[in-house]
Motif scaffolding. Structure first.
Motif, short mmCIF file in Angstrom:
data_model
loop_
_atom_site.label_atom_id
_atom_site.label_comp_id
_atom_site.label_asym_id
_atom_site.label_seq_id
_atom_site.Cartn_x
_atom_site.Cartn_y
_atom_site.Cartn_z
N ILE A 47 0.83 -1.21 0.00
CA ILE A 47 0.00 0.00 0.00
C ILE A 47 0.87 1.26 0.00
O ILE A 47 0.60 2.21 -0.74
N GLU A 48 1.92 1.25 0.82
CA GLU A 48 2.83 2.41 0.84
C GLU A 48 3.45 2.64 -0.52
O GLU A 48 3.52 3.77 -1.01
N LEU A 53 3.66 5.16 -6.13
CA LEU A 53 3.42 5.00 -7.55
C LEU A 53 2.31 5.96 -8.00
O LEU A 53 2.41 6.60 -9.05
N TRP A 54 1.27 6.08 -7.19
CA TRP A 54 0.19 7.02 -7.51
C TRP A 54 0.74 8.45 -7.61
O TRP A 54 0.35 9.20 -8.50
N GLN A 55 1.66 8.82 -6.70
CA GLN A 55 2.24 10.16 -6.74
C GLN A 55 2.98 10.41 -8.06
O GLN A 55 3.02 11.53 -8.54
N TRP A 59 -3.77 7.85 -11.14
CA TRP A 59 -4.64 6.67 -11.21
C TRP A 59 -4.37 5.85 -12.47
O TRP A 59 -4.81 4.71 -12.57
N GLY A 60 -3.64 6.41 -13.44
CA GLY A 60 -3.31 5.67 -14.65
C GLY A 60 -2.46 4.44 -14.40
O GLY A 60 -2.34 3.58 -15.27
N ALA A 61 -1.87 4.33 -13.21
CA ALA A 61 -1.12 3.13 -12.86
C ALA A 61 -2.05 1.92 -12.76
O ALA A 61 -1.60 0.78 -12.89
N TRP A 62 -3.32 2.14 -12.54
CA TRP A 62 -4.34 1.09 -12.45
C TRP A 62 -5.52 1.50 -13.33
O TRP A 62 -6.61 1.80 -12.83
N GLY A 73 -8.75 12.23 -7.63
CA GLY A 73 -8.26 12.98 -6.49
C GLY A 73 -7.20 12.22 -5.73
O GLY A 73 -6.79 11.12 -6.10
N ASN A 74 -6.76 12.81 -4.66
CA ASN A 74 -5.69 12.26 -3.85
C ASN A 74 -6.23 11.18 -2.90
O ASN A 74 -7.12 11.47 -2.12
N PRO A 75 -5.67 9.97 -2.96
CA PRO A 75 -6.14 8.92 -2.06
C PRO A 75 -5.63 9.11 -0.63
O PRO A 75 -6.05 8.40 0.27
N GLY A 76 -4.73 10.04 -0.42
CA GLY A 76 -4.15 10.25 0.91
C GLY A 76 -2.95 9.37 1.10
O GLY A 76 -2.81 8.34 0.45
N GLY A 77 -2.05 9.79 1.94
CA GLY A 77 -0.83 9.03 2.18
C GLY A 77 -1.09 7.80 3.02
O GLY A 77 -2.15 7.62 3.59
N TRP A 78 -0.11 6.96 3.07
CA TRP A 78 -0.21 5.74 3.85
C TRP A 78 1.18 5.39 4.29
O TRP A 78 2.11 5.46 3.51
N GLY A 79 1.34 5.04 5.51
CA GLY A 79 2.66 4.69 6.00
C GLY A 79 2.61 4.45 7.49
O GLY A 79 1.55 4.38 8.09
#
Length: 158
Positions: A47-48, A53-55, A59-62, A73-79
Motif C-alpha cells: 500500500i505504501e 506510484l500514484w504520486q 490513477w493511470g497506474a491502475w 483525487g488524492n487517495p491520501g498518504g499511507w505509511g
C-alpha cells in the motif's frame, strides 16, 4: 482497489507479470523503491509503495480498476504514521459499530446504487460512515451531511 485488482489477495502471483494485491509490475515496484517481488512484501508495504506510484503516475497506474471504481483525487498518504494514528485499519474497511463503517481507502460516493451514477464526493480514507439501506452490493452512507451510495464489492468487511 485491491479487491478489484486481485480479489484482495496480497500474495498473488499468477505468472502474468503482475504481483501482489495491487498488481505491480516488477519495474514499477523497483521504481518506487521495492525490493524482491511485490507479492512477497507485506500488505502495508504494498500500500505504501502504491501511494508512491500514484504520486508519480496518478490513477493511470491502475487504468481499468480506477475507472471502474470512479477514483479521482488524492487517495491520501499511507505509511507508519498513518497506522500509528489509525491502528487496525489495514483492511479495505472495518465495521466500527452497528451501522457504522470506516473507509480505509478513498471511495467514491455515488448518487444512486450504480457505478455509472453521478459521483457526489470522494470519501477520504479513515472516514467513519453512518450506514443506511443496503441494495445488493451497494450500501447507503452519509458523508459530510450528504447521503449517497458506496459499492461494497470493492470494500471488504473484516
Amino acid at each position: 482497489m485491491a479487491q478489484c485488482e486481485s480479489s484482495g489477495n496480497w500474495s498473488i502471483n499468477t505468472g502474468n507479470g503482475y504481483y501482489g494485491g495491487l498488481q505491480f509490475s516488477e519495474s514499477s515496484w523497483r521504481w518506487v523503491g521495492g525490493s524482491g517481488l511485490p507479492h512477497q512484501a507485506s500488505k502495508q508495504e504494498q500500500i505504501e509503495r502504491a501511494y508512491q506510484l500514484w504520486q508519480r503516475q496518478g490513477w493511470g497506474a491502475w487504468p481499468a480498476c480506477s475507472q471502474r471504481l470512479g477514483l479521482s483525487g488524492n487517495p491520501g498518504g499511507w505509511g507508519d504514521s498513518y497506522f500509528d494514528a489509525h491502528g487496525g485499519t489495514q483492511t479495505s474497511s472495518t465495521v466500527t459499530s452497528a451501522g457504522d463503517w470506516r473507509a480505509t481507502y478513498s471511495v467514491p460516493l455515488r448518487e444512486d446504487p450504480s457505478s455509472s451514477a453521478d459521483k457526489l464526493a470522494q470519501i477520504p480514507r479513515g472516514e467513519v460512515l453512518r450506514t443506511g439501506e443496503r441494495r445488493g452490493s451497494w450500501l447507503q452512507v452519509e458523508h459530510d451531511g450528504v447521503v449517497g451510495w458506496v459499492n461494497t464489492t470493492f470494500v471488504m468487511n473484516v
